[in-house]
Design an enzyme around this catalytic site. Structure first.
Site, PDB file in Angstrom:
ATOM      1  N   TRP A 211       0.831  -1.210   0.000  1.00 43.30           N
ATOM      2  CA  TRP A 211       0.000   0.000   0.000  1.00 43.30           C
ATOM      3  C   TRP A 211       0.855   1.246   0.000  1.00 43.30           C
ATOM      4  O   TRP A 211       0.505   2.245  -0.634  1.00 43.30           O
ATOM      5  CB  TRP A 211      -0.997  -0.040   1.162  1.00 43.30           C
ATOM      6  CG  TRP A 211      -1.908  -1.223   1.013  1.00 43.30           C
ATOM      7  CD1 TRP A 211      -1.887  -2.373   1.745  1.00 43.30           C
ATOM      8  CD2 TRP A 211      -2.916  -1.418   0.009  1.00 43.30           C
ATOM      9  NE1 TRP A 211      -2.824  -3.252   1.266  1.00 43.30           N
ATOM     10  CE2 TRP A 211      -3.474  -2.700   0.206  1.00 43.30           C
ATOM     11  CE3 TRP A 211      -3.400  -0.628  -1.041  1.00 43.30           C
ATOM     12  CZ2 TRP A 211      -4.485  -3.211  -0.597  1.00 43.30           C
ATOM     13  CZ3 TRP A 211      -4.415  -1.140  -1.842  1.00 43.30           C
ATOM     14  CH2 TRP A 211      -4.939  -2.406  -1.615  1.00 43.30           C
TER      15      TRP A 211
ATOM     16  N   ASP B  65      -1.321   6.493   6.520  1.00 42.11           N
ATOM     17  CA  ASP B  65      -2.373   5.561   6.099  1.00 42.11           C
ATOM     18  C   ASP B  65      -2.551   4.571   7.246  1.00 42.11           C
ATOM     19  O   ASP B  65      -1.676   3.753   7.526  1.00 42.11           O
ATOM     20  CB  ASP B  65      -1.933   4.842   4.815  1.00 42.11           C
ATOM     21  CG  ASP B  65      -2.933   3.763   4.380  1.00 42.11           C
ATOM     22  OD1 ASP B  65      -3.960   3.588   5.051  1.00 42.11           O
ATOM     23  OD2 ASP B  65      -2.649   3.098   3.360  1.00 42.11           O
TER      24      ASP B  65
ATOM     25  N   LYS C  21     -12.115  -1.966   7.444  1.00 41.61           N
ATOM     26  CA  LYS C  21     -11.486  -2.954   8.329  1.00 41.61           C
ATOM     27  C   LYS C  21     -11.942  -2.740   9.775  1.00 41.61           C
ATOM     28  O   LYS C  21     -12.523  -3.626  10.373  1.00 41.61           O
ATOM     29  CB  LYS C  21      -9.976  -2.868   8.205  1.00 41.61           C
ATOM     30  CG  LYS C  21      -9.539  -3.160   6.761  1.00 41.61           C
ATOM     31  CD  LYS C  21      -8.108  -2.833   6.534  1.00 41.61           C
ATOM     32  CE  LYS C  21      -7.778  -2.646   5.078  1.00 41.61           C
ATOM     33  NZ  LYS C  21      -8.023  -3.811   4.236  1.00 41.61           N
TER      34      LYS C  21
HETATM   35  C1  LIG Z   1      -3.034  -0.224   4.503  1.00 40.07           C
HETATM   36  C2  LIG Z   1      -4.015  -0.112   3.382  1.00 40.07           C
HETATM   37  N1  LIG Z   1      -4.065   1.023   2.664  1.00 40.07           N
HETATM   38  C3  LIG Z   1      -4.932   1.165   1.654  1.00 40.07           C
HETATM   39  C4  LIG Z   1      -5.791   0.176   1.287  1.00 40.07           C
HETATM   40  C5  LIG Z   1      -6.734   0.381   0.134  1.00 40.07           C
HETATM   41  O1  LIG Z   1      -7.974   0.723   0.616  1.00 40.07           O
HETATM   42  P1  LIG Z   1      -9.203   1.030  -0.354  1.00 40.07           P
HETATM   43  O2  LIG Z   1      -9.589  -0.261  -0.961  1.00 40.07           O
HETATM   44  O3  LIG Z   1     -10.204   1.634   0.567  1.00 40.07           O
HETATM   45  O4  LIG Z   1      -8.738   2.002  -1.382  1.00 40.07           O
HETATM   46  C6  LIG Z   1      -5.788  -1.028   2.008  1.00 40.07           C
HETATM   47  C7  LIG Z   1      -6.735  -2.104   1.638  1.00 40.07           C
HETATM   48  O5  LIG Z   1      -6.642  -3.231   2.008  1.00 40.07           O
HETATM   49  C8  LIG Z   1      -4.862  -1.167   3.068  1.00 40.07           C
HETATM   50  O6  LIG Z   1      -4.817  -2.310   3.764  1.00 40.07           O
END
Ligand SMILES: Cc1ncc(COP(=O)(O)O)c(C=O)c1O
Length: 361
Positions: free
Chosen positions: A103, A172, A196
């Site tokens: 991510w 994040d 989550k």
């Molecule tokens: C740490 C992290 N950041 C970002 C995301 C992406 O999230 P989204 O699907 O809401 O864009 C995730 C999804 O699993 C994640 O675990």
């Protein structure tokens, strides 16, 4: 509720059963209104009460002062990857990003697509992101340092914040938001996809320090500027009303049933501790993250005999344990044990793992 499975999915993930029941009770007629939250005007008093409750509870859980705004932004966490550089990396500036896996890498890519100044200040890519790297040499001129507090795919988590020398952190926190108490003072912004620890997917909670708002250029498209969400209290257009309703209920559950974030953290430590202890007992299972960097939210491990992993996943599902297959990019096994995953679910997983080990040793 006997037909509820033990849900270890990485996201969307388990929600507290009590929250789902409360939603179910109000589904056709919220508080006697004769309407579902899905059917009512976002400008009406009932929904205004819901969004205000969600905001207030998040502020209270984290002990946020009025220096912080709580926003509900569309597009999940991934849209924030794109909005952050637009909003906060000015002409000639170079932002610092810490690379700790999937991510964070996507967040970096989104800044680069826009030809923004980006430096990777630290990375754990040399060992497949199995640890949290040391951070030094942050430039005092950087507009922010971006980090991912919990790495959902690799099962690593920051347990101490990096020293940025006063440069604001942007984090994040998609997979560990509201899972433990937090000193928010180093953060210019915190964000997380809701799916989550907070509610359904598609919406991100953004906690933004007011001084960051002054840095946002006036030239951005309206919906891509955080200033719009601040000025219009997340209601420039129709917000994601039902997810925000779910967030209001989950944060109520965190405060009133769980007893706040210190209590939540204690439970999360017990759950993760039970699994890591079992994994470390011998070499049948093997944790994939360095011990000091292990996540309390996503417990990632392999079986010594990797050929047994598909059988582990198949038999765990047959035993009422869902979502244990590791992320497709890394394989192995991952147990996501977010706030709503109960100690009873973790105990059921431990029992299955012990049993599986006995049979296949
Ligand atoms: C740490 C992290 N950041 C970002 C995301 C992406 O999230 P989204 O699907 O809401 O864009 C995730 C999804 O699993 C994640 O675990």
């Amino acid at each position: 509720m006997n037909d509820r499975i033990h849900n270890f999915s990485a996201g969307p993930s388990a929600l507290p059963t009590a929250v789902m029941q409360e939603m179910q009770e109000g589904l056709l007629s919220y508080r006697g209104s004769g309407m579902s939250v899905m059917e009512m005007s976002h400008r009406g008093d009932l929904f205004m009460g819901i969004i205000e409750e969600a905001r207030t509870r998040i502020k209270r859980l984290y002990g946020l002062s009025d220096d912080y705004e709580v926003l509900f932004v569309h597009g999940g966490a991934s849209l924030q990857f794109a909005m952050i550089p637009m909003n906060f990396i000015g002409e000639g500036q170079i932002a610092e990003y810490i690379e700790t896996g999937t991510w964070s890498t996507k967040a970096i890519a989104e800044a680069r697509i826009q030809n923004k100044g980006v430096r990777v200040a630290a990375s754990s890519g040399d060992r497949e992101f199995c640890y949290i790297p040391k951070v030094s040499d942050i430039s005092a001129d950087a507009p922010f340092v971006h980090m991912t507090t919990n790495n959902t795919v690799r099962g690593t988590q920051w347990h101490d914040l990096p020293d940025t020398g006063g440069v604001p952190l942007i984090a994040d926190m998609s997979s560990d938001i509201l899972s433990r108490p937090l000193d928010v003072s180093p953060f210019g912004m915190i964000y997380g996809g809701a799916q989550k620890n907070m509610g359904p997917s598609g919406t991100a909670v953004v906690i933004l320090r007011r001084d960051m708002v002054e840095k946002i250029p006036q030239t951005l498209p309206t919906m891509l500027s955080y200033r719009t969400y601040v000025d219009k209290e997340s209601m420039f257009n129709t917000p994601a009303t039902f997810p925000i309703y779910a967030i209001s209920l989950v944060t109520k559950w965190l405060e009133e049933t769980m007893g706040g974030l210190a209590a939540v953290e204690a439970v999360n430590k017990r759950k993760a501790g039970a699994l890591y202890t079992l994994i470390d007992e011998d070499d049948f299972y093997c944790g994939t993250a360095d011990k000091a960097s292990r996540s309390l939210m996503n417990v990632t491990f392999r079986l010594k005999d990797r050929e047994l992993e598909p059988l582990f996943v198949e038999q765990s599902l047959a035993s009422g344990l869902a979502g244990l297959k590791g992320h497709k990019s890394v394989g192995g096994i991952r147990a996501s044990i977010y706030n709503a995953v109960s100690e009873a679910s973790v105990a059921a997983l431990c029992e299955f793992m012990n049993d599986f080990r006995r049979k296949h040793r």
